[in-house]
Write an enzyme that holds these catalytic residues in place. Structure first.
Site, short mmCIF file in Angstrom:
data_model
loop_
_atom_site.label_atom_id
_atom_site.label_comp_id
_atom_site.label_asym_id
_atom_site.label_seq_id
_atom_site.Cartn_x
_atom_site.Cartn_y
_atom_site.Cartn_z
N HIS A 39 -30.91 9.46 21.14
CA HIS A 39 -32.01 8.93 20.31
C HIS A 39 -33.25 8.75 21.18
O HIS A 39 -33.64 7.63 21.51
CB HIS A 39 -31.60 7.62 19.65
CG HIS A 39 -32.51 7.19 18.55
ND1 HIS A 39 -32.05 6.57 17.41
CD2 HIS A 39 -33.85 7.28 18.39
CE1 HIS A 39 -33.07 6.29 16.61
NE2 HIS A 39 -34.17 6.73 17.20
N LYS A 58 -33.90 16.02 12.40
CA LYS A 58 -33.97 14.56 12.26
C LYS A 58 -34.69 14.22 10.96
O LYS A 58 -35.84 14.60 10.75
CB LYS A 58 -34.72 13.94 13.45
CG LYS A 58 -35.07 12.47 13.25
CD LYS A 58 -33.82 11.58 13.15
CE LYS A 58 -34.17 10.16 12.80
NZ LYS A 58 -35.08 9.50 13.73
N HIS A 108 -29.04 4.00 14.55
CA HIS A 108 -29.05 2.54 14.36
C HIS A 108 -28.42 2.15 13.02
O HIS A 108 -29.07 1.66 12.10
CB HIS A 108 -30.44 1.94 14.50
CG HIS A 108 -31.57 2.78 14.01
ND1 HIS A 108 -31.70 3.16 12.70
CD2 HIS A 108 -32.62 3.33 14.66
CE1 HIS A 108 -32.79 3.89 12.57
NE2 HIS A 108 -33.37 4.01 13.76
N HIS A 114 -32.38 8.59 9.81
CA HIS A 114 -32.87 7.21 9.72
C HIS A 114 -33.23 7.04 8.24
O HIS A 114 -34.19 7.61 7.76
CB HIS A 114 -34.09 7.06 10.64
CG HIS A 114 -34.89 5.81 10.45
ND1 HIS A 114 -35.43 5.12 11.51
CD2 HIS A 114 -35.28 5.13 9.35
CE1 HIS A 114 -36.12 4.08 11.07
NE2 HIS A 114 -36.04 4.07 9.75
N HIS A 129 -43.70 1.14 13.96
CA HIS A 129 -43.83 1.78 12.64
C HIS A 129 -45.22 1.61 12.05
O HIS A 129 -45.41 1.67 10.84
CB HIS A 129 -42.73 1.29 11.70
CG HIS A 129 -41.39 1.80 12.11
ND1 HIS A 129 -40.99 3.09 11.89
CD2 HIS A 129 -40.38 1.20 12.79
CE1 HIS A 129 -39.78 3.27 12.40
NE2 HIS A 129 -39.40 2.14 12.95
#
Length: 570
Positions: A137, A220, A275, A249, A323
């Site tokens: 990651h 991804k 995660h 994710h 983010h």
């Protein structure tokens, strides 16, 4: 005539053997030597008046072409998913050629590894050898991450990005052919193995295909670019066609569906969940349930590991920055709050200890620390031993089952998940010699030496103007495998099988060893070594309590950890 010596003297000369236990750093974890391959009375050691001399431990007549090794690590304790044992390691052409007993077969019995004039020696007495770590990651935000990763014991980076762009800081994607090719060219100068992930957040089969053909080893999917049902379905469809991994994710806000909808979209196909607890992102509050499925390869990122008294407070600042959120926007604050739940973070520790979560990774510079994957893995193992006691099967002093479970999380399991386990990920014959040597008292915190493809890439080293290697200041310094053409010969770039067959590496003029990934789309969680459990996991939507097969799992936050300030002043 036999000669006997005390165990204390034997250990001082040759390192520990069967019956001895070795403490890992300042943790409460101990490993016991299960087998010793070095042959009592015929051990080889190097130095003045020692064994490895011509006609003694070194074969006086053999050449490299006739079988002499390029490098031998003597009397090392090997800690690997496959076992905990003592042996010599023979390396040739950058790969592990043999593990067992080294020496001169003309005067010694049962020699597996021949030492000759062509052979360099690394003294492994008293040291622990592990496979180089694999971090799946990676946000490729800054190339300086590589130095930090290497000096922590990580030798392979898998992820995406193009530098400190907003997309990279959030999403772990190298999007599109042009960016992919420039990054493949860039990592030529980095002394570490690399595999890139393309952007999976699209419903265009053409856009997905062109990235895989350009050289990425997987796709991804990230909520910041969109983790909709159609995105998931199309990415997995194309991944199945080209035998690459999909990492995901998921949708924190549940805008495009709930965790059940994501599970339905995946439809039994193998996927690598990042995660999986959710603080790093994913369906709130119950993304953690995905750890129960046999087609899901669940990972953690290291900021939540282990759960401590500071974990919750730290995460808010990280999340706002990573983010692109603002504290003066209520919706942004609510988004951040929804992801940080002490109940699921506490449960995550136990899910790792039970072998339900299979992989540990960093989330480098994007809510994770690239240099702490290994440290936090062993801190979690130590915390769990203190809070939950010994694992089933461990008895006496040793914690071998727990050690194998946790070493697998950052070595063999991430290698399997991304189809590179034929090349790296364990200390086994035939694999590239990406090895990390540790003094036991520094295990998990500061390695002694990092070997890439059989050559020293980084090591602790004293003042270069000193008369010997050990005077202060002792710091990590790049070694010869980090320079010149040796850098390219000592590191690997992984690409998709189709890109390899198309000769992308030749068209770009890449000098690194380039290898294709394979064997991914038929994986299940049962392929995860020592971490393959698939119980029922439920989450209470009101209290966030996590239950495994109906039993509440939780733990207290740690107020103190090993491998911390005792090892790091700053």
């Amino acid at each position: 005539m036999s000669f006997s010596m005390t165990r204390e003297l034997y250990t001082a000369k040759y390192g520990p053997t069967v019956g001895d236990a070795v403490r890992l750093g300042d943790t409460d974890l101990f490993i016991e030597i299960e087998k010793d391959y070095t042959s009592y009375g015929d051990e080889v050691i190097f130095g003045g008046g020692k064994v490895i001399r011509d006609g003694m431990g070194q074969d006086p007549l053999i050449s490299r072409a006739e079988g002499a090794m390029d490098l031998v690590i003597t009397n090392a304790v090997i800690l690997d998913y496959s076992g905990i044992y003592k042996a010599d390691i023979g390396i040739k052409d950058g790969k592990i050629a043999a593990i067992g007993k080294s020496g001169n077969p003309r005067i010694m019995k049962n020699v597996d590894i021949i030492i000759g004039a062509s052979t360099e020696i690394i003294a492994g007495e008293g040291l622990i050898v592990t496979a180089g770590g694999i971090d799946t990651h990676i946000h490729f935000i800054s190339p300086q991450q590589v130095d930090v990763a290497l000096t922590s014991g990580v030798t392979t980076l898998i992820g995406g990005g193009t530098g400190p762009a907003e997309g990279t800081k959030a999403t772990t994607c190298t999007p599109g052919e042009w960016n992919i090719h420039r990054m493949l060219e860039s990592v030529e100068g980095l002394p570490i193995n690399v595999g890139l992930l393309g952007k999976g957040s699209t419903s265009s089969d053409v856009a997905l295909t062109e990235q895989i053909r350009a050289g990425v080893i997987g796709l991804k999917i990230h909520e910041d670019f969109g983790a909709m049902r159609s995105v998931i379905d199309h990415s997995l469809k194309i991944a199945d066609e080209y035998d690459v991994q999909v990492a995901i994710h998921t949708d924190t806000l549940n805008e495009f569906g709930f965790v059940e909808d994501t599970i339905d979209s995946i439809n039994g196909r193998v996927i690598h969940t990042f995660h999986t607890e959710g603080a790093g992102g994913g369906h709130a509050p119950d993304i953690i349930k995905m750890g129960a499925f046999s087609n899901v390869l669940p990972a953690s990122t290291n900021p939540t590991k282990p759960y401590t008294i500071n974990t919750i407070d730290e995460h808010m600042d990280m999340l706002m920055v990573c983010h692109h959120l603002r504290r003066n926007v209520p919706e942004d604050v609510a988004f951040a709050d929804s992801r940080i739940r002490k109940e699921t973070i506490a449960a995550e520790d136990i899910l790792h200890d039970m072998g339900i979560f299979s992989i540990m990774s960093s989330d480098s510079q994007a809510m994770g620390r690239i240099g702490e994957v290994i440290t936090r893995t062993w801190q979690t193992a130590d915390k769990m031993k203190k809070q939950r006691g010994k694992l089933q099967g461990d008895s006496g002093v040793g914690d071998n089952n727990r050690a194998k479970r946790y070493i697998s999380k950052y070595t063999i399991n991430p290698a399997i998940a991304h189809g590179i386990n034929t090349y790296v990920g364990s200390v086994e014959v035939g694999k590239y010699a990406d090895l990390v040597l540790w003094q036991p008292q520094f295990f998990g915190a500061k390695p002694n030496m990092i070997i890439k493809c059989g050559m020293v890439a980084n090591s602790i080293m004293g003042d270069a103007n000193a008369s010997i290697p050990t005077p202060q200041p002792i710091t990590y310094r790049p070694m010869y495998a980090s320079y010149g053409l040796a850098l390219q010969r000592s590191s690997i770039t992984f690409v998709s099988k189709i890109a390899f067959e198309l000769g992308v590496h030749k068209k770009l003029g890449l000098e690194k060893t380039v290898l294709p990934v394979f064997g991914i789309r038929n994986l299940t969680k049962q392929d995860m070594k020592h971490n393959c459990e698939t119980p029922e996991i439920t989450v209470d939507p009101q209290t966030y309590d996590v239950r495994v097969n109906g039993e509440l799992i939780t733990c207290e936050p740690a107020a103190e950890l090993p491998l911390a300030q005792r090892y790091f002043l700053f």
